[in-house]
Design a protein around this motif. Structure first.
Motif, PDB file in Angstrom:
ATOM      1  N   LYS A 168       0.575  -1.036  -0.372  1.00 20.02           N
ATOM      2  CA  LYS A 168       0.282  -0.205   0.424  1.00 20.02           C
ATOM      3  C   LYS A 168       0.660   1.370   0.025  1.00 20.02           C
ATOM      4  O   LYS A 168       0.136   2.153  -0.625  1.00 20.02           O
ATOM      5  CB  LYS A 168      -0.890   0.369   1.503  1.00 20.02           C
ATOM      6  N   ILE A 217       1.302   1.856  -3.245  1.00 17.89           N
ATOM      7  CA  ILE A 217       0.676   1.971  -4.022  1.00 17.89           C
ATOM      8  C   ILE A 217       0.195   3.941  -4.090  1.00 17.89           C
ATOM      9  O   ILE A 217      -0.451   4.721  -5.292  1.00 17.89           O
ATOM     10  CB  ILE A 217      -0.404   1.701  -3.662  1.00 17.89           C
ATOM     11  N   GLN A 263      -3.989   4.417  -9.015  1.00 18.06           N
ATOM     12  CA  GLN A 263      -4.489   3.943  -6.824  1.00 18.06           C
ATOM     13  C   GLN A 263      -5.147   2.719  -6.623  1.00 18.06           C
ATOM     14  O   GLN A 263      -5.334   1.551  -6.330  1.00 18.06           O
ATOM     15  CB  GLN A 263      -4.222   4.748  -6.251  1.00 18.06           C
ATOM     16  N   TRP A 317      -4.685  -0.489  -6.521  1.00 13.05           N
ATOM     17  CA  TRP A 317      -5.119  -1.780  -4.432  1.00 13.05           C
ATOM     18  C   TRP A 317      -5.713  -2.261  -4.739  1.00 13.05           C
ATOM     19  O   TRP A 317      -6.058  -3.173  -4.438  1.00 13.05           O
ATOM     20  CB  TRP A 317      -5.333  -0.251  -3.675  1.00 13.05           C
ATOM     21  N   GLU A 340      -8.002  -5.219   4.398  1.00 12.59           N
ATOM     22  CA  GLU A 340      -6.670  -4.175   5.135  1.00 12.59           C
ATOM     23  C   GLU A 340      -7.064  -4.596   6.274  1.00 12.59           C
ATOM     24  O   GLU A 340      -6.307  -4.481   7.754  1.00 12.59           O
ATOM     25  CB  GLU A 340      -6.718  -2.749   4.510  1.00 12.59           C
TER      26      GLU A 340
END
Length: 443
Positions: free
Chosen positions: A202, A205, A213, A217, A253
């Motif tokens: 991340k 990114i 992005q 992701w 996440e």
């Protein structure tokens, strides 16, 4: 130049810990691109040489990203190994074992067996993990789960109710069994390492143009989701699935973040904390095995309890969620857990076997105590990167597999010029002697 002896040592150290199972290792190390050596507290980047590594450090985008993501995973293994109460216990068990064996003190050699048994209890043997069906009949990213407990077998081949084992059974949507995997310390370590790896991805990114992005992701999450429904990688995801099912986060996440938090807590519970754990009604069906899990200080079981009693999403903030989880589990607050873990880790110094590896033991023990005191028991990726960048934390040595250079203490040295290579040779020799003794004991 690398001597033939150096090349041989390198291969023996890392090959002995690579693959699904190894006698002196807890970390699976299935992948060959990077690995953490539990025996020597070093990291290998197999696909990097000194030139590649220097380019990565200097900011060459592709190499920088590749190295950072690989190292994030292995750094987290190192953090948990030296910077948690569990890790400190394993460090001292290991170095006591090595020193006792090299000094050849018969009255102290039980420590080698104890270390081997502790490693086995933290990553249960191959027999206990099964893969029934790799390919799903339908719906790749859907499977059913069931928690269960069983009894392990003792050295005489008899089932022991005093040594239960916690399983998760996964099945595809049509009921076809996919796999059975233990909830082990190894599974907790992989959850936290995957969490660091995800945050490393991340971080790159966010440096992309804003329009790119979202797609980048999504690609990372899709790749991660595919791995989470791969029976051959279930050990890496079983703890995250537990959090996802009990707590309810829907994105990768959040699920990994919460699972890594609970894993960090579980690795730092003291014996007294296990005595305080409140067994949720959902596992009462396991009867006396619950008491045996607690008596064995089973950290995978502790993780399950924490996940089972944790508040479900949505919640206001993570810190509050952690404290509510601890209260529901019958545990003190996080500050008290940390203080207790530090005290328990410090008390381990009362039982040290001095010998040839005492200097290495003290180096890793003291570095780990500093990590636990300043950053534990819940390691955050951003805090670790900041400390690594400003030099306030010393990273473990990195062996660059292409040319056997060693990156350590801000230098990159040829294998024969680095003191780390001599340490690895000595450690390998000592572990070989431990092998001889455990073979003689039938362990």
């Amino acid at each position: 130049m690398v001597s033939g002896l150096g090349s041989s040592t390198y291969r023996k150290v890392f090959d002995s810990e690579r693959g699904e199972y190894a006698r002196w290792n807890v970390v699976p190390n299935i992948e060959t691109l990077a690995s953490y050596s539990f025996m020597t507290q070093t990291i290998e980047l197999a696909d990097f040489g000194s030139k590649d590594y220097k380019s990565a450090i200097s900011g060459v985008p592709s190499l920088q990203k590749k190295a950072t993501v690989l190292l994030a995973h292995e750094y987290r293994h190192w953090l948990d190994h030296i910077g948690s109460l569990w890790g400190q216990q394993m460090l001292i068990l290991g170095y006591n074992s090595l020193n006792a064996r090299l000094l050849n003190r018969p009255e102290e050699l039980w420590r080698t067996v104890k270390f081997r048994q502790a490693l086995r209890d933290n990553r249960f043997e191959r027999y206990y993990q099964t893969i029934e069906s790799i390919e799903p009949r339908e719906h790749r990213r859907k499977w059913k789960y069931q928690m269960s407990s069983g009894a392990r077998f003792d050295h005489n081949g008899r089932m022991s109710e005093q040594h239960p084992i916690l399983f998760t059974r996964f099945a595809w949507e049509d009921g076809t069994m996919a796999c059975r995997v233990p909830m082990s310390v190894a599974a907790l370590l992989e959850t936290s390492a995957m969490c660091f790896e995800l945050h490393a991805e991340k971080s790159f990114i966010t440096s992309l143009p804003e329009k790119a992005q979202s797609a980048a992701w999504e690609s990372v999450q899709n790749r991660l989701l595919d791995s989470m429904y791969d029976p051959e990688l279930a050990e890496y995801s079983v703890a995250v699935h537990a959090v996802s099912n009990f707590v309810g986060p829907r994105d990768c996440e959040s699920a990994f973040d919460l699972a890594a938090i609970l894993a960090g807590i579980a690795l730092n519970l003291t014996e007294n904390h296990f005595g305080q754990l409140r067994i949720p009604e959902s596992v009462h069906r396991w009867g006396d095995r619950n008491d045996a899990f607690l008596a064995n200080l089973d950290r995978g079981y502790a993780f399950l309890i924490l996940a089972a009693v944790a508040p479900r999403v949505p919640f206001r903030n993570v810190d509050e969620w952690v404290e509510q989880t601890l209260e529901a589990a019958g545990l003190p607050n996080l500050e008290r857990i940390k203080a207790d873990a530090i005290a328990a880790a410090e008390a381990l110094s009362d039982d040290l076997v001095d010998g040839p590896f005492s200097h290495l033991r003290e180096k890793h023990r003291l570095a780990g105590m500093q990590l636990l005191s300043e950053n534990g028991p819940i390691f955050k990726f951003t805090d670790f990167v900041r400390r690594l960048t400003d030099g306030s934390i010393s990273a473990p040595p990195i062996v660059l597999g292409k040319d056997l250079a060693i990156a350590a203490d801000g230098e990159i040295l040829d294998w024969d010029a680095s003191p780390v290579s001599a340490q690895m040779q000595s450690l390998l020799s000592a572990f070989n002697q431990c092998d001889e003794f455990t073979d003689a004991c039938g362990i």
